[in-house]
Motif scaffolding. Structure first.
Motif, PDB file in Angstrom:
ATOM      1  N   LEU A  11     -97.407 -25.223  78.140  1.00  0.00           N
ATOM      2  CA  LEU A  11     -96.812 -24.046  77.421  1.00  0.00           C
ATOM      3  C   LEU A  11     -95.823 -24.431  76.399  1.00  0.00           C
ATOM      4  CD1 LEU A  11     -96.269 -21.406  80.470  1.00  0.00           C
ATOM      5  CD2 LEU A  11     -98.270 -21.613  78.834  1.00  0.00           C
ATOM      6  N   SER A  12     -95.767 -23.956  75.341  1.00  0.00           N
ATOM      7  CA  SER A  12     -94.487 -24.212  74.514  1.00  0.00           C
ATOM      8  C   SER A  12     -93.465 -23.438  75.204  1.00  0.00           C
ATOM      9  CB  SER A  12     -94.712 -23.533  73.046  1.00  0.00           C
ATOM     10  OG  SER A  12     -94.613 -22.339  73.007  1.00  0.00           O
ATOM     11  N   ALA A  13     -92.089 -23.776  74.662  1.00  0.00           N
ATOM     12  CA  ALA A  13     -91.027 -23.200  74.963  1.00  0.00           C
ATOM     13  C   ALA A  13     -91.100 -21.688  74.832  1.00  0.00           C
ATOM     14  CB  ALA A  13     -89.725 -23.952  74.521  1.00  0.00           C
ATOM     15  N   GLU A 250     -92.898 -27.043  77.504  1.00  0.00           N
ATOM     16  CA  GLU A 250     -92.164 -27.703  76.772  1.00  0.00           C
ATOM     17  C   GLU A 250     -90.758 -27.972  76.819  1.00  0.00           C
ATOM     18  OE1 GLU A 250     -91.486 -27.871  71.711  1.00  0.00           O
ATOM     19  OE2 GLU A 250     -92.347 -26.132  72.724  1.00  0.00           O
ATOM     20  N   GLY A 251     -90.000 -28.954  76.755  1.00  0.00           N
ATOM     21  CA  GLY A 251     -88.570 -29.125  76.884  1.00  0.00           C
ATOM     22  C   GLY A 251     -88.002 -29.012  78.572  1.00  0.00           C
ATOM     23  N   ALA A 256     -93.484 -27.135  86.877  1.00  0.00           N
ATOM     24  CA  ALA A 256     -93.379 -25.552  86.671  1.00  0.00           C
ATOM     25  C   ALA A 256     -94.541 -24.998  87.223  1.00  0.00           C
ATOM     26  CB  ALA A 256     -92.770 -25.011  85.225  1.00  0.00           C
ATOM     27  N   TRP A 257     -94.383 -23.751  87.649  1.00  0.00           N
ATOM     28  CA  TRP A 257     -95.588 -23.015  88.174  1.00  0.00           C
ATOM     29  C   TRP A 257     -95.718 -21.568  87.505  1.00  0.00           C
ATOM     30  CZ3 TRP A 257     -93.130 -26.889  90.996  1.00  0.00           C
ATOM     31  CH2 TRP A 257     -94.050 -27.873  91.657  1.00  0.00           C
ATOM     32  N   ALA A 258     -96.801 -21.049  87.597  1.00  0.00           N
ATOM     33  CA  ALA A 258     -96.905 -19.696  86.806  1.00  0.00           C
ATOM     34  C   ALA A 258     -97.900 -18.996  87.672  1.00  0.00           C
ATOM     35  CB  ALA A 258     -97.447 -20.109  85.470  1.00  0.00           C
ATOM     36  N   LEU A 263    -100.757 -16.191  82.560  1.00  0.00           N
ATOM     37  CA  LEU A 263    -101.387 -17.008  81.732  1.00  0.00           C
ATOM     38  C   LEU A 263    -102.667 -16.473  81.049  1.00  0.00           C
ATOM     39  CD1 LEU A 263    -100.974 -20.155  83.715  1.00  0.00           C
ATOM     40  CD2 LEU A 263     -99.650 -19.415  81.844  1.00  0.00           C
ATOM     41  N   ALA A 264    -103.260 -15.417  81.608  1.00  0.00           N
ATOM     42  CA  ALA A 264    -104.693 -14.767  81.267  1.00  0.00           C
ATOM     43  C   ALA A 264    -104.495 -14.032  79.710  1.00  0.00           C
ATOM     44  CB  ALA A 264    -105.262 -13.803  82.370  1.00  0.00           C
ATOM     45  N   SER A 265    -103.351 -13.597  79.358  1.00  0.00           N
ATOM     46  CA  SER A 265    -103.155 -12.909  78.111  1.00  0.00           C
ATOM     47  C   SER A 265    -102.146 -13.310  77.629  1.00  0.00           C
ATOM     48  CB  SER A 265    -103.261 -11.382  78.336  1.00  0.00           C
ATOM     49  OG  SER A 265    -102.439 -11.018  79.109  1.00  0.00           O
TER      50      SER A 265
END
Length: 387
Positions: A11-13, A250-251, A256-258, A263-265
């Protein structure tokens, strides 16, 4: 953790920030039909605090997400109909009643290792339980008095007993009345289908880690563990079975965990413009707030007045998915006073004026007065904008 699986996504920031905003209810149309109880279920915990400036923090949390919902409506949503209870989570929090079974691990821990070492007279604990059974729900004052008459921490035997019973799970706080806890027997206040301690510690921890991950959208080990004040090794023991997936952001210097659903949309929709309580779960963890928003915020209520920078109860301004400044508000009659306002740039003037106007209307004020502004050059434009 000694080994980590490969990340399921990178993922980007900005992507992480938008995921967090959506998870916390600040991106997209608010679910007004679900209302305050929907906010509580979504967050999983709403922190309580004694400070009341515009309103108490547990009122500010739904206001920030839903807009000008009536304050009586907020209290009714929390405390009527057995939908919630108060217990120790991130701090003292309002919690959805459905989560009662998942705090069994904490109740067991408190029973095994009492939190206070106050001596209780023989029979004091049983007397409180008997009185609640016969007369409850009751406040500590109604149970015989909260204090012995000394300093604020000099609790009476009945207050110590009922607080111990609350931590053990024999008693539950079912309401705040004039900011006093109202206690009742848990066996009476918690629905029969939920009133049990049958889940083992691992199942409790797995559920709370998953809930925290869903509420945060994406977070580090420390972020997720801190949400319900779990230990790092608690997180380590259950994260693999929690349903959360590892991600790289990123950064972010740490893994990390999500929540997979996050994340699906792609997060889309309208951003909220609002003032935030310092106890809002979006920003209650300082390091996380700095990492996600590049914004350093510290509650200064307990800082000596001469050393305060932004004020007693500075409330960050959220607009366009960014934290653009903060204001230390007060009320004088029907005037909302912005005692100290700090703005990141001129772009924050209009959003701050709008947020102050909406907050003033919500609490019954018809005027906003601007006092100190940093930078001073923005004082005139802000005063003009609020008028």
């Amino acid at each position: 953790m000694t080994t980590l699986p490969p990340p399921a996504a990178e993922l980007s920031a900005d992507e992480a920030r938008r995921i967090v905003l959506r998870a916390q209810g600040f991106l997209g149309a608010p679910d007004r039909r679900a209302g305050v109880r929907g906010v509580l279920r979504r967050l999983g915990a709403v922190q309580l605090d004694t400070i009341s400036v515009l309103a108490r923090s547990h009122e500010l949390i739904p206001y920030a997400r839903l807009g000008a919902v009536g304050r009586a409506t907020v209290e009714d949503a929390y405390w009527s109909g057995g939908h919630a209870f108060e217990y120790w989570s991130h701090a003292a929090c309002v919690l959805p009643v459905e989560e009662w079974p998942h705090f069994a691990f904490r109740r067991r821990a408190y029973r095994a290792h009492p939190h206070w070492h106050h001596d209780l007279p023989d029979g004091a604990y049983g007397k409180v339980i008997d009185q609640l059974r016969a007369e409850g729900p009751l406040t500590a004052t109604e149970l015989g008095g909260a204090k012995n008459g000394g300093e604020w921490w000099d609790w009476s035997a009945s207050k110590i007993a009922v607080e111990r019973a609350l931590m053990h799970g024999e008693v539950v706080c079912v309401e705040r009345r004039g900011w006093k806890r109202v206690y009742d027997l848990a066996e009476r206040a918690i629905p029969d289908r939920l009133f049990h301690d049958e889940l083992d510690d691992r199942e409790c921890l797995r559920r709370l880690v998953r809930l925290a991950g869903q509420a945060l959208g994406v977070g580090t080990r420390a972020d997720i563990a801190d949400y319900h004040r779990l230990k790092g090794d608690h997180f380590d023991a259950v994260v693999a079975d929690s349903g959360l997936v590892p991600v790289a952001v990123e950064g972010w210097a740490k893994p990390a965990w999500a929540d997979p659903e996050a994340l699906a949309s792609t997060p889309r929709g309208r951003h909220r413009t609002t003032l935030l309580s310092p106890f809002d779960s979006l920003i209650w963890e300082r390091a996380r707030t700095e990492r996600i928003f590049g914004f350093t915020h510290r509650l200064e209520a307990y800082v000596p007045k001469p050393k305060r920078i932004h004020g007693y109860f500075a409330m960050p301004l959220l607009s366009g998915g960014r934290l653009l400044g903060r204001v230390d508000p007060a009320r004088e009659g029907t005037t909302l006073v912005a005692r100290q306002t700090s703005l990141e740039s001129a772009k924050a003037v209009e959003p701050m004026a709008r947020a102050l106007g909406e907050a003033a209307e919500w609490v019954g004020c018809d005027t906003v007065r601007i006092e100190r502004v940093d930078p001073p050059a923005l004082a005139g434009p802000l005063a003009a904008a609020v008028s």
